[in-house]
Design a protein around this motif. Structure first.
Motif, PDB file in Angstrom:
ATOM      1  N   VAL A  96       0.844  -1.207   0.000  1.00  0.00           N
ATOM      2  CA  VAL A  96       0.000   0.000   0.000  1.00  0.00           C
ATOM      3  C   VAL A  96       0.872   1.247   0.000  1.00  0.00           C
ATOM      4  O   VAL A  96       0.621   2.204  -0.752  1.00  0.00           O
ATOM      5  N   GLU A  97       1.926   1.260   0.800  1.00  0.00           N
ATOM      6  CA  GLU A  97       2.835   2.416   0.827  1.00  0.00           C
ATOM      7  C   GLU A  97       3.531   2.577  -0.525  1.00  0.00           C
ATOM      8  O   GLU A  97       3.740   3.699  -0.992  1.00  0.00           O
ATOM      9  N   LYS A 111       1.035   4.220  -2.820  1.00  0.00           N
ATOM     10  CA  LYS A 111       0.887   5.645  -2.488  1.00  0.00           C
ATOM     11  C   LYS A 111       2.057   6.448  -3.058  1.00  0.00           C
ATOM     12  O   LYS A 111       1.864   7.520  -3.633  1.00  0.00           O
ATOM     13  N   PHE A 112       3.274   5.920  -2.908  1.00  0.00           N
ATOM     14  CA  PHE A 112       4.451   6.593  -3.443  1.00  0.00           C
ATOM     15  C   PHE A 112       4.361   6.700  -4.963  1.00  0.00           C
ATOM     16  O   PHE A 112       4.644   7.751  -5.544  1.00  0.00           O
ATOM     17  N   LEU A 125       1.683   6.736  -6.859  1.00  0.00           N
ATOM     18  CA  LEU A 125       0.665   7.720  -7.232  1.00  0.00           C
ATOM     19  C   LEU A 125       1.185   9.147  -7.074  1.00  0.00           C
ATOM     20  O   LEU A 125       0.910  10.013  -7.910  1.00  0.00           O
ATOM     21  N   LYS A 126       1.951   9.397  -6.018  1.00  0.00           N
ATOM     22  CA  LYS A 126       2.567  10.725  -5.856  1.00  0.00           C
ATOM     23  C   LYS A 126       3.557  11.001  -6.986  1.00  0.00           C
ATOM     24  O   LYS A 126       3.614  12.103  -7.526  1.00  0.00           O
TER      25      LYS A 126
END
Length: 101
Positions: A83-84, A87-88, A90-91
Motif C-alpha cells: 500500500v505504501e 501511495k508513493f 501515485l505521488k
C-alpha cells in the motif's frame, strides 16, 4: 518499485497480454487506445516478503505432485508495504515530470 518504459499496448505481437492472461475484450477496452503512444508501467513488488508458505510431499511417490501453500499476504506487514508503495507511485506520477503522460 520497477519502472518500465513500456506496457501491454506498446507490444504489437501480443505476447505480453497472452502470458499475463489479459482477455481480448479487456485489452480492447483498456489498452488499445494507448497503442502508438509513449507509455510507462510501474510494478509495485515485495522483494523481501515476511509472509511464509510451505511445500510438502503428499506421499512417498516421487511422481506425485507436492502440496503447495504459498501463504501470500499471511503477514500483515506485506500488505502495508505494498500500500505504501502504491501511495508513493501515485505521488510520483502526479509530479510535473510525468504530467504529459
Amino acid at each position: 518499485i520497477v519502472f518500465l518504459s513500456a506496457g501491454l499496448a506498446s507490444e504489437p505481437s501480443g505476447t505480453g497480454r497472452r502470458t499475463q492472461g489479459v482477455k481480448e475484450s479487456l485489452y480492447q477496452a483498456m489498452y488499445s487506445p494507448l497503442e502508438g503512444r509513449d507509455i510507462f508501467t510501474f510494478l509495485v513488488l515485495l522483494t523481501r516478503p515476511k509472509s511464509r508458505g510451505f511445500i510438502k510431499l503428499r506421499s512417498r511417490n516421487p511422481l506425485a505432485r507436492p502440496a503447495i501453500q504459498p501463504g501470500y499476504f499471511s503477514h500483515p506487514e506485506d500488505i502495508k508495504v505494498l500500500v505504501e508503495g502504491m501511495k508513493f507511485t501515485l505521488k510520483l506520477v502526479n509530479t510535473r515530470a510525468f504530467r504529459k503522460y
